[in-house]
Motif scaffolding. Structure first.
Motif: not given
Ligand SMILES: C[S@@+](CC[C@H](N)C(=O)[O-])C[C@H]1O[C@@H](n2cnc3c(N)ncnc32)[C@H](O)[C@@H]1O
Length: 274
Positions: A81, A87, A91, A121, A125
């Motif tokens: 991350f 990140w 989203e 990652t 995610f």
């Protein structure tokens, strides 16, 4: 052990070779770094001078020595991350991506993936944000020039301290806790490892032959050592495998001053293919 000296002429040989083969542009100020980091290797190989090591390097057709050289002079530092803001951005972007994927197929390229934290990652995610994660056909292509880091990535085994900052729920779902000689470590669960295809690939010199496009490309903290023409060409190649609207992620210290006609900055070193 006596330190082996590196003359300016020898340094120039390495400089030209590394630039041609990897696109890394070594300034003269890197002489001490090259000498310091490679001395141990010369001793291991029982070589008495950098000129001998140069011959050894250029005659190694396997590419293993080149990969070792690159690892010695550059950094493989990475973490799960990394670049938090990206990140967060992802989203917000995910619902749009999901809505556009009727075939439930997602293809992502992690270029310069180091020891695997970045591609894993991506999977953590997606696993966290897609309630029906297992019903998706997700494949990550993860490439690097270094054999050493790829071996670690394929194994997917990490020390406890690499995962301690991750949310417990993510650790529980993505890792198997295993006992090793050195204590407890964490291995990426097989069902996630299967979704990553690790390949040795030199972004600068290997042919760019991809049959399909990618929904996103990550190339973060890789081009820091490249000079402008090399970076320019690598980015241009990325634009040929990114469909319109899809994102390209670079490292937070990397920004683009070129390719304005094909890539638009969205923030946090995220660029959108126009
Ligand atoms: C600092 S790591 C970045 C890892 C990850 N992308 C991240 O941001 O955490 C840089 C990686 O780029 C790889 N690399 C450097 N030059 C490369 C090249 N020409 N082709 C492919 N990989 C390269 C290095 O081996 C190293 O593993």
């Amino acid at each position: 052990m006596a330190e082996i000296e590196l003359s300016p002429e020898e340094f120039d040989l390495f400089r030209a070779y590394i630039y041609e083969r990897v696109g890394i542009s070594l300034s003269k100020q890197k002489t001490t770094l090259v000498k310091g980091r490679l001395n141990k290797r010369l001793h291991q190989l029982n070589l008495g001078s950098f000129r001998e090591y140069y011959d050894y390097l250029v005659n190694d057709m396997s590419g293993d020595e080149l990969s070792l050289f690159v690892s010695a002079i550059s950094t493989n530092v990475t973490s799960f991350f990394r670049e938090g803001a990206q990140w967060k951005w992802l989203e917000g972007y995910l619902p749009q991506l999901i809505a556009s994927k009727r075939n439930k197929k997602i293809r992502i390229w992690s270029a310069g993936c180091s020891s695997g934290e970045e591609p894993y990652t991506i999977l953590m995610f997606l696993q966290h944000h897609l309630s029906d994660f297992e019903s998706w056909d997700i494949k990550i292509l993860a490439t690097d020039i270094s054999h050493k880091v790829l071996t670690k990535a394929i194994k997917g085994e990490y020390e406890a301290k690499s995962v301690e900052a991750l949310p417990k729920e993510i650790v529980h779902r993505a890792f198997d806790k295993i006992r090793t000689e050195n204590g407890i470590s964490y291995q990426i669960a097989p069902h996630l490892r299967q979704k990553v295809m690790f390949r040795l690939y030199n972004l600068v010199t290997d042919p760019f032959i991809f049959k399909n496009e990618f929904d996103m490309v990550f190339c973060r903290n890789v081009m820091i050592y490249f000079d402008d023409p090399t970076r320019h060409e690598v980015i241009r190649r990325f634009t040929t495998v990114l469909p319109k609207g899809s994102p390209l992620f670079l490292g937070s210290s990397e920004s683009l001053t070129t390719h304005r006609e094909s890539l638009k900055l969205l923030g946090s070193s995220i660029y959108q293919r126009l």
